[in-house]
Motif scaffolding. Structure first.
Motif, PDB file in Angstrom:
ATOM      1  N   TYR A  96      55.962  38.000  51.872  1.00  0.00           N
ATOM      2  CA  TYR A  96      54.577  37.836  51.646  1.00  0.00           C
ATOM      3  C   TYR A  96      54.410  38.515  50.187  1.00  0.00           C
ATOM      4  CZ  TYR A  96      54.746  36.569  56.562  1.00  0.00           C
ATOM      5  OH  TYR A  96      55.080  35.998  57.711  1.00  0.00           O
ATOM      6  N   ILE A  97      53.486  37.599  49.206  1.00  0.00           N
ATOM      7  CA  ILE A  97      53.204  38.548  47.789  1.00  0.00           C
ATOM      8  C   ILE A  97      51.646  37.990  47.913  1.00  0.00           C
ATOM      9  CG2 ILE A  97      53.356  38.382  45.432  1.00  0.00           C
ATOM     10  CD1 ILE A  97      56.436  37.807  45.887  1.00  0.00           C
ATOM     11  N   PHE A  98      50.796  38.822  47.575  1.00  0.00           N
ATOM     12  CA  PHE A  98      49.607  38.628  47.381  1.00  0.00           C
ATOM     13  C   PHE A  98      49.360  38.915  45.826  1.00  0.00           C
ATOM     14  CE2 PHE A  98      49.805  40.372  51.445  1.00  0.00           C
ATOM     15  CZ  PHE A  98      48.895  39.752  52.244  1.00  0.00           C
ATOM     16  N   VAL A  99      48.764  38.002  45.224  1.00  0.00           N
ATOM     17  CA  VAL A  99      48.274  37.922  43.483  1.00  0.00           C
ATOM     18  C   VAL A  99      46.880  37.990  43.360  1.00  0.00           C
ATOM     19  CG1 VAL A  99      50.778  37.438  43.154  1.00  0.00           C
ATOM     20  CG2 VAL A  99      49.033  35.671  43.332  1.00  0.00           C
ATOM     21  N   ASP A 100      46.492  38.429  42.006  1.00  0.00           N
ATOM     22  CA  ASP A 100      45.219  38.267  41.821  1.00  0.00           C
ATOM     23  C   ASP A 100      45.021  38.647  40.628  1.00  0.00           C
ATOM     24  OD1 ASP A 100      42.553  37.976  41.796  1.00  0.00           O
ATOM     25  OD2 ASP A 100      41.968  39.714  42.842  1.00  0.00           O
ATOM     26  N   ALA A 101      44.178  38.471  39.531  1.00  0.00           N
ATOM     27  CA  ALA A 101      43.747  38.881  38.193  1.00  0.00           C
ATOM     28  C   ALA A 101      42.298  39.138  38.078  1.00  0.00           C
ATOM     29  CB  ALA A 101      44.028  37.620  37.493  1.00  0.00           C
ATOM     30  N   MET A 102      42.172  40.114  37.173  1.00  0.00           N
ATOM     31  CA  MET A 102      40.926  40.858  36.958  1.00  0.00           C
ATOM     32  C   MET A 102      40.882  40.864  35.391  1.00  0.00           C
ATOM     33  SD  MET A 102      41.500  44.602  38.425  1.00  0.00           S
ATOM     34  CE  MET A 102      39.882  45.201  37.729  1.00  0.00           C
ATOM     35  N   TYR A 103      39.702  40.944  34.808  1.00  0.00           N
ATOM     36  CA  TYR A 103      39.429  41.136  33.408  1.00  0.00           C
ATOM     37  C   TYR A 103      38.965  42.444  32.905  1.00  0.00           C
ATOM     38  CZ  TYR A 103      40.183  36.157  32.625  1.00  0.00           C
ATOM     39  OH  TYR A 103      40.951  34.870  32.399  1.00  0.00           O
ATOM     40  N   ILE A 104      39.510  42.928  31.697  1.00  0.00           N
ATOM     41  CA  ILE A 104      39.023  44.108  31.122  1.00  0.00           C
ATOM     42  C   ILE A 104      38.726  43.969  29.835  1.00  0.00           C
ATOM     43  CG2 ILE A 104      40.545  45.715  32.824  1.00  0.00           C
ATOM     44  CD1 ILE A 104      42.442  45.597  30.333  1.00  0.00           C
ATOM     45  N   LYS A 105      38.041  44.828  29.174  1.00  0.00           N
ATOM     46  CA  LYS A 105      37.700  44.763  27.618  1.00  0.00           C
ATOM     47  C   LYS A 105      38.648  45.512  26.848  1.00  0.00           C
ATOM     48  CE  LYS A 105      33.694  42.471  28.231  1.00  0.00           C
ATOM     49  NZ  LYS A 105      33.563  41.021  27.583  1.00  0.00           N
ATOM     50  N   VAL A 106      39.273  44.962  25.953  1.00  0.00           N
ATOM     51  CA  VAL A 106      40.290  45.537  24.940  1.00  0.00           C
ATOM     52  C   VAL A 106      39.981  45.355  23.519  1.00  0.00           C
ATOM     53  CG1 VAL A 106      42.669  45.846  24.333  1.00  0.00           C
ATOM     54  CG2 VAL A 106      42.188  45.329  26.677  1.00  0.00           C
ATOM     55  N   ALA A 110      43.209  39.457  30.785  1.00  0.00           N
ATOM     56  CA  ALA A 110      43.425  39.500  32.145  1.00  0.00           C
ATOM     57  C   ALA A 110      44.553  40.393  32.544  1.00  0.00           C
ATOM     58  CB  ALA A 110      43.832  37.887  32.629  1.00  0.00           C
ATOM     59  N   VAL A 111      44.196  41.064  33.676  1.00  0.00           N
ATOM     60  CA  VAL A 111      45.197  42.070  34.200  1.00  0.00           C
ATOM     61  C   VAL A 111      45.762  41.196  35.597  1.00  0.00           C
ATOM     62  CG1 VAL A 111      45.602  44.357  35.198  1.00  0.00           C
ATOM     63  CG2 VAL A 111      43.930  44.143  33.557  1.00  0.00           C
ATOM     64  N   TYR A 112      47.178  40.999  35.400  1.00  0.00           N
ATOM     65  CA  TYR A 112      47.792  40.375  36.442  1.00  0.00           C
ATOM     66  C   TYR A 112      48.525  41.410  37.695  1.00  0.00           C
ATOM     67  CZ  TYR A 112      47.607  36.013  33.689  1.00  0.00           C
ATOM     68  OH  TYR A 112      47.290  35.193  32.833  1.00  0.00           O
ATOM     69  N   ILE A 113      47.989  41.435  39.105  1.00  0.00           N
ATOM     70  CA  ILE A 113      48.803  42.432  39.844  1.00  0.00           C
ATOM     71  C   ILE A 113      49.103  41.669  40.870  1.00  0.00           C
ATOM     72  CG2 ILE A 113      48.170  44.199  41.336  1.00  0.00           C
ATOM     73  CD1 ILE A 113      45.845  44.875  39.614  1.00  0.00           C
ATOM     74  N   ALA A 114      50.336  42.141  41.210  1.00  0.00           N
ATOM     75  CA  ALA A 114      51.011  41.405  42.417  1.00  0.00           C
ATOM     76  C   ALA A 114      51.562  42.533  43.541  1.00  0.00           C
ATOM     77  CB  ALA A 114      52.485  40.674  42.128  1.00  0.00           C
TER      78      ALA A 114
END
Length: 388
Positions: free
Chosen positions: A163-173, A183-187
């Motif tokens: 099972y893999i959970f994935v999500d993305a969140m946004y940051i300022k650069v 976008a920061v991609y995390i698994a």
């Protein structure tokens, strides 16, 4: 080997530092002790004491040179012994190098835990009596690069992640003199030992199908095999990237977000019974029972004013939201939502709020990677397992 035993009351020293700066008497005493330590080291190297005449002399004393030395209790001015041929070298600074490293690690830990560089410089100045520039603190964080890189690129072919959970969140650069959103991609994967691992991190321009496909390609290049389920929200690009990237993998739409999407389109008043029916639908013991309850919900509310859009959303996303019902019953409650990623996102946000704007993409990867490495240690510790 020269050994000089002495005991210092560190609590008294800390109190002196924090209250009024390091007391001159304590500081002088420490200087005397360390100078004496180095003097004894030189005597041992020379195999003779000062002014002692011996045959087969190994070398000659050649005075001292001064050196400032910063330790955890302050800055000390020491007299370092030397010899004429220059072969003698004290081990004092080598032994205290670990203390210097501890100070650097402490500074890094403060940064990772969300303390601003401005506050870090003040803390170090209080502890050491020395000012440290913000640029120095920032440059020290570069030491995290090889650690984060090794963690982010570790092979994934030694475990199967079902099972893999994935999500993305946004940051300022900051990029090209402008501030942009990235976008920061995390698994997060559940491995064959039923424990969780953070298996992927990437920063990209936006959350798109191309971005998610690139992220999954990176994971597969490290050895990731197609999982049974990928659990995520209903971002269109992400859905298509999952379908194209993995063979025989099902997509589980997060039921928490899906139910809220439906509820958000229901009438605000007199919808308690409808919400209860919706809850029972996703608590059903089998896909067949869930489909039956869905039919009953539609039959009950299809002619009710204000439920048209809610029924449309339910009908469109229902099958993707019940994929977890084909998995073992003991696993279902843990794999039907992305809620286990929410705490992780909170940890990142807590640090990110201090920084507000990352100076570049590499600094974002560095800090977020360090946060994730630290957070991963809290996942399923000891004999605990995420899934029974």
């Amino acid at each position: 080997m020269t050994q000089i035993k002495f005991t210092l009351n560190m609590e008294d020293l800390k109190e002196e530092v924090m209250n009024s700066g390091l007391d001159a008497v304590i500081k002088s005493s420490l200087v005397l002790v360390l100078n004496e330590y180095m003097e004894k080291e030189r005597d041992e190297y020379m195999e003779s004491k000062s002014y002692e005449r011996v045959g087969n002399r190994k070398d000659y004393r050649n005075g001292y040179y001064e050196r400032d030395f910063t330790v955890a209790v302050g800055k000390l001015s020491l007299k370092v012994p030397r010899t004429r041929n220059g072969d003698f070298s004290t081990t004092l600074f080598e032994k205290y190098q670990r203390s210097d490293q501890a100070l650097v690690l402490s500074m890094l830990e403060m940064v990772v835990n969300g303390v601003s560089t401005r506050k870090v410089t003040k803390i170090v100045e209080q502890l050491c009596g020395e000012s440290v520039s913000k640029s120095m603190v920032s440059s020290l964080t570069v030491k995290l690069d090889p650690i984060v890189k090794a963690w982010a690129e570790r092979p994934l072919n030694i475990m199967y992640y079902k099972y893999i959970f994935v999500d993305a969140m946004y940051i300022k650069v900051r990029e090209h003199n402008k501030v942009v959103s990235k976008a920061v991609y995390i698994a997060v994967g559940v491995n064959e030992k039923n424990k969780r691992e953070i298996i992927g991190l990437s920063v990209n321009h936006a959350e798109t199908k191309a971005g998610w496909t690139q992220f999954f390609d990176q994971l597969k290049a490290r050895g990731l095999q197609s999982p049974r389920l990928v659990i995520s929200d209903a971002h269109e690009g992400l859905k298509n990237a999952i379908k194209d990237s993995f063979i025989a993998t099902s997509w589980q739409r997060c039921t928490f977000h899906f139910k809220w999407n439906i509820v958000d389109r229901m009438p605000k008043k007199n919808s308690i019974e409808a919400k209860e029916m919706l809850k029972r639908m996703f608590d059903a013991p089998s896909p067949e029972e869930a489909r039956k309850l869905k039919g009953e919900f539609i039959q009950a509310y299809e002619n009710e004013k204000g439920y048209e859009k809610a029924i449309e959303v339910l009908d469109e996303g229902f099958e993707d939201a019940i994929q977890f019902l084909d998995e073992p019953i003991e696993n279902r409650i843990k794999i039907r939502t992305t809620n286990n990623l929410e705490r992780l996102n909170v940890e990142i946000r807590r640090r990110e709020r201090v920084i507000r704007i990352f100076p570049n993409t590499q600094s974002a990867l560095r800090l977020i990677g360090a946060v994730l490495i630290d957070y991963e240690k809290t996942l399923d510790q000891g004999n605990r397992k995420y899934l029974p």
